[in-house]
Design an enzyme around this catalytic site. Structure first.
Site, mmCIF file in Angstrom:
data_model
loop_
_atom_site.group_PDB
_atom_site.id
_atom_site.type_symbol
_atom_site.label_atom_id
_atom_site.label_comp_id
_atom_site.label_asym_id
_atom_site.label_seq_id
_atom_site.Cartn_x
_atom_site.Cartn_y
_atom_site.Cartn_z
ATOM 1 N N ASP A 24 48.185 -30.024 12.037
ATOM 2 C CA ASP A 24 47.328 -31.016 12.692
ATOM 3 C C ASP A 24 46.538 -30.447 13.865
ATOM 4 O OD1 ASP A 24 48.336 -32.875 10.891
ATOM 5 O OD2 ASP A 24 49.962 -33.462 12.238
ATOM 6 N N LYS A 32 42.151 -28.449 11.675
ATOM 7 C CA LYS A 32 41.588 -27.519 10.672
ATOM 8 C C LYS A 32 40.426 -28.145 9.903
ATOM 9 C CE LYS A 32 45.780 -27.283 8.964
ATOM 10 N NZ LYS A 32 46.575 -27.927 10.017
ATOM 11 N N GLY A 69 46.856 -33.706 5.920
ATOM 12 C CA GLY A 69 45.889 -34.763 6.223
ATOM 13 C C GLY A 69 44.869 -34.134 7.144
ATOM 14 N N HIS A 70 43.699 -33.821 6.613
ATOM 15 C CA HIS A 70 42.681 -33.121 7.405
ATOM 16 C C HIS A 70 41.534 -34.093 7.705
ATOM 17 C CE1 HIS A 70 44.099 -28.916 5.836
ATOM 18 N NE2 HIS A 70 45.043 -29.608 6.438
ATOM 19 N N GLN A 125 48.958 -27.220 6.914
ATOM 20 C CA GLN A 125 50.109 -27.116 7.815
ATOM 21 C C GLN A 125 49.816 -26.068 8.909
ATOM 22 O OE1 GLN A 125 51.085 -27.065 4.081
ATOM 23 N NE2 GLN A 125 50.629 -29.189 4.521
HETATM 24 P P1 GDP Z 1 44.324 -30.961 10.593
HETATM 25 O O1 GDP Z 1 45.461 -31.422 9.747
HETATM 26 O O2 GDP Z 1 44.583 -29.612 11.198
HETATM 27 O O3 GDP Z 1 42.992 -31.014 9.897
HETATM 28 O O4 GDP Z 1 44.250 -31.974 11.818
HETATM 29 P P2 GDP Z 1 44.373 -33.581 11.735
HETATM 30 O O5 GDP Z 1 43.120 -34.119 11.162
HETATM 31 O O6 GDP Z 1 45.647 -33.983 11.099
HETATM 32 O O7 GDP Z 1 44.531 -33.936 13.257
HETATM 33 C C1 GDP Z 1 43.562 -33.605 14.200
HETATM 34 C C2 GDP Z 1 43.109 -34.893 14.884
HETATM 35 O O8 GDP Z 1 42.401 -34.585 16.055
HETATM 36 C C3 GDP Z 1 42.140 -35.699 14.029
HETATM 37 O O9 GDP Z 1 42.310 -37.054 14.313
HETATM 38 C C4 GDP Z 1 40.768 -35.225 14.513
HETATM 39 O O10 GDP Z 1 39.742 -36.191 14.314
HETATM 40 C C5 GDP Z 1 41.038 -35.030 15.974
HETATM 41 N N1 GDP Z 1 40.271 -33.974 16.638
HETATM 42 C C6 GDP Z 1 39.871 -32.774 16.139
HETATM 43 N N2 GDP Z 1 39.287 -32.040 17.107
HETATM 44 C C7 GDP Z 1 39.332 -32.781 18.232
HETATM 45 C C8 GDP Z 1 38.910 -32.552 19.578
HETATM 46 O O11 GDP Z 1 38.410 -31.495 19.941
HETATM 47 N N3 GDP Z 1 39.150 -33.557 20.472
HETATM 48 C C9 GDP Z 1 39.730 -34.729 20.118
HETATM 49 N N4 GDP Z 1 39.913 -35.637 21.060
HETATM 50 N N5 GDP Z 1 40.130 -34.982 18.858
HETATM 51 C C10 GDP Z 1 39.944 -34.009 17.938
HETATM 52 P P1 IMO Z 2 48.257 -30.589 7.997
HETATM 53 O O1 IMO Z 2 47.656 -29.713 6.938
HETATM 54 C C1 IMO Z 2 51.825 -31.617 10.288
HETATM 55 C C2 IMO Z 2 55.646 -31.262 8.213
HETATM 56 C C3 IMO Z 2 56.424 -32.534 7.932
HETATM 57 C C4 IMO Z 2 57.847 -32.006 7.977
HETATM 58 C C5 IMO Z 2 57.715 -30.622 7.340
HETATM 59 C C6 IMO Z 2 58.070 -30.570 5.869
HETATM 60 O O2 IMO Z 2 47.639 -31.931 8.107
HETATM 61 O O3 IMO Z 2 48.330 -29.844 9.302
HETATM 62 P P2 IMO Z 2 56.851 -31.399 3.649
HETATM 63 O O4 IMO Z 2 56.387 -32.764 3.243
HETATM 64 O O5 IMO Z 2 55.753 -30.387 3.713
HETATM 65 O O6 IMO Z 2 58.019 -30.908 2.868
HETATM 66 O O7 IMO Z 2 57.386 -31.598 5.162
HETATM 67 O O8 IMO Z 2 56.365 -30.241 7.510
HETATM 68 N N1 IMO Z 2 54.266 -31.253 7.711
HETATM 69 C C7 IMO Z 2 53.186 -31.361 8.488
HETATM 70 N N2 IMO Z 2 53.068 -31.571 9.810
HETATM 71 N N3 IMO Z 2 50.723 -31.419 9.549
HETATM 72 C C8 IMO Z 2 50.815 -31.185 8.228
HETATM 73 O O9 IMO Z 2 49.742 -30.866 7.456
HETATM 74 C C9 IMO Z 2 52.091 -31.190 7.619
HETATM 75 N N4 IMO Z 2 52.536 -31.009 6.355
HETATM 76 C C10 IMO Z 2 53.872 -31.033 6.425
HETATM 77 O O10 IMO Z 2 56.177 -33.499 8.915
HETATM 78 O O11 IMO Z 2 58.241 -31.828 9.311
HETATM 79 MG MG MG Z 3 46.754 -33.063 9.580
#
Ligand code: GDP
Ligand code: IMO
Ligand code: MG
Length: 423
Positions: free
Chosen positions: A13, A16, A40-41, A221
């Site tokens: 998270d 990415k 979840g991107h 991840q």
């Molecule tokens: P990913 O899994 O690495 O793609 O990241 P996620 O989407 O799960 O989580 C990142 C969260 O931070 C999302 O809600 C994005 O919209 C938000 N986000 C990304 N970059 C920034 C930033 O620079 N500032 C803020 N406030 N939010 C951001």
């Molecule tokens: P993105 O790509 C954050 C965590 C789960 C759990 C562990 C194992 O959005 O960054 P799994 O379902 O993969 O067997 O769970 O890994 N986990 C993540 N945490 N971001 C993710 O993906 C994750 N994908 C798995 O919460 O701790």
């Molecule tokens: Mg994510």
């Protein structure tokens, strides 16, 4: 040409999806190489927000080819939902999204097994996303898996054999389930999947490289969730690190180019497991609220803490990171003081090496830095950065010995600042 890899350096998270979307105009192809719908991107642009699970984040920058690589595990039912949500908002994907024949399928019973194993672990559960990721990779490694390409030949027999095997395992657990209902969705997903071209992606990717086309590999991840180098056993079941791009795409190590390592200016984690810099106090709550730190898909609150440079330096080493990308700096805009963990105290001894086990007895040692107390969300170039923010960047670069080339100051595509433009 070489494959550039973008991957998370923390516990996922990091942001990415946002950065892959921003970088996509520089590439001809974007590909996912591991993980599955546990990801979840999030991408935000033109007032819209999208969350991608299995589809690469290059999908919105028109005309680019997106590939789901062999290292990915794919759930047809969730894939269908994801595709249909995008179709409903006017995005037609069949011309530019391709799926490796060698990607493994998450079967309906893999999700059930995930739930059964988690509940059997009781208080030591991993806190998985419940998407069947672990059981699917287990079947892959134990040579019992089904692959996307199997859909095209002898599928029914292989499917039935796998389901029978899983049912036998499930009979040892106290699980109630309605397999028929889940299967109905799943097979509808398989039909949807068939609308896409199944490809020998290793050839396609290598042909792209030979023909001078550029490829960006999108990690899911993060390094601290890597099956080998993460905080085992509280990890996911794939290699999230740079080497995973080689096995997850069929690309030789010498064909890896830039390695973009992405991290938040602080740190988060979802699910169970150790987190040395976690803040169970008002600062943790503040980071969670300001950073909207709730799971992109599940809505689970993310655990929040200060940036952990011991873990980050380890991640930089394991991945051979050549450029750093710092996300969510804006979340710290209002803090008087910012802390960064520069060493651990383990059994009374100070170390800056990431230890074998961080489950117990690890005490973070912090360096305190003054906050910049400036709203950075509308900034467009690094010339606008406040001095104290530049000091923070210098400090991080000195510690990590890699340049921070991109700084993100908000969730939107536009809130991205590329540094060192002349270098
Ligand atoms: P990913 O899994 O690495 O793609 O990241 P996620 O989407 O799960 O989580 C990142 C969260 O931070 C999302 O809600 C994005 O919209 C938000 N986000 C990304 N970059 C920034 C930033 O620079 N500032 C803020 N406030 N939010 C951001
Ligand atoms: P993105 O790509 C954050 C965590 C789960 C759990 C562990 C194992 O959005 O960054 P799994 O379902 O993969 O067997 O769970 O890994 N986990 C993540 N945490 N971001 C993710 O993906 C994750 N994908 C798995 O919460 O701790
Ligand atoms: Mg994510």
């Amino acid at each position: 040409m070489k494959v550039d890899v973008l991957l998370g350096l923390q516990w996922g998270d990091e942001g990415k999806g946002k950065v892959v979307d921003v970088l996509t105009p520089n590439y001809d192809m974007v590909t996912r190489f591991q993980g599955g719908p546990n990801a979840g991107h999030t991408l935000e642009f033109e007032g819209q927000k999208y969350v991608l699970r299995s589809i690469p984040s290059g999908i919105f920058q028109g005309g680019k080819i997106n590939v789901i690589g062999n290292g990915v595990v794919l759930d047809p039912a969730l894939f269908k939902q994801e595709v249909e949500a995008l179709e409903a908002s006017g995005h037609n994907l069949t011309e530019r999204l391709f799926i490796s024949k060698k990607a493994h399928l998450i079967l309906p019973t893999h999700r059930l097994l995930d739930a059964a194993y988690e509940s059997a672990k009781g208080s030591s559960k991993i806190g998985t996303t419940g998407k069947g990721i672990g059981p699917t990779y287990t079947d892959k490694i134990s040579r019992n898996g089904l692959r996307v390409g199997d859909i095209l030949c002898g599928f029914e027999k292989k499917y039935k054999a796998a389901i029978e095997r899983h049912k036998e395992i499930l009979s040892h657990y106290n699980m109630q389930y309605d397999l028929e209902a889940i299967e109905k969705d799943w097979f509808a997903g398989v039909e949807k999947l068939k609308q896409f071209q199944f490809i020998d992606s290793e050839f396609v990717v290598n042909d792209y490289l030979s023909n001078g086309k550029s490829v960006l590999a999108e990690g899911a991840q993060g390094t601290m969730l890597d099956i080998d180098f993460g905080s085992y056993p509280f990890v996911t079941s794939s290699n999230t690190i740079c080497a995973g791009a080689c096995t997850g795409l069929g690309v030789a190590p010498r064909n890896i180019g830039e390695v973009y390592g992405i991290f938040k200016a602080y740190c988060t984690r979802v699910g169970s497991g150790p987190f040395p810099t976690e803040l169970n106090d008002e600062f943790g709550d503040r980071l969670r609220n300001l950073g909207h730190e709730f799971g992109s898909v599940t809505g689970r609150p993310r655990r929040c803490g200060w940036v952990d440079l011991v873990a980050l330096k380890y991640a930089v080493m394991i991945n051979g990171v050549s450029q750093l990308i710092m996300m969510k700096s804006d979340v710290l805009d209002d803090f008087d003081t910012i802390k960064a963990c520069v060493a651990y105290k383990v059994n009374g001894e100070e170390t800056d090496e990431f230890p074998f086990d961080i489950t117990e007895g690890v005490e973070p040692i912090y360096k305190e830095l003054p906050g910049w107390k400036t709203n950075m969300t509308k900034m467009k170039s690094e010339s606008e950065f406040p001095e104290k923010f530049n000091d923070y960047l210098d400090f991080l670069e000195d510690y990590l010995e890699v340049p921070i080339k991109i700084v993100s100051v908000g969730p939107d595509r536009q809130q991205t600042i590329i540094r060192y433009v002349n270098q």
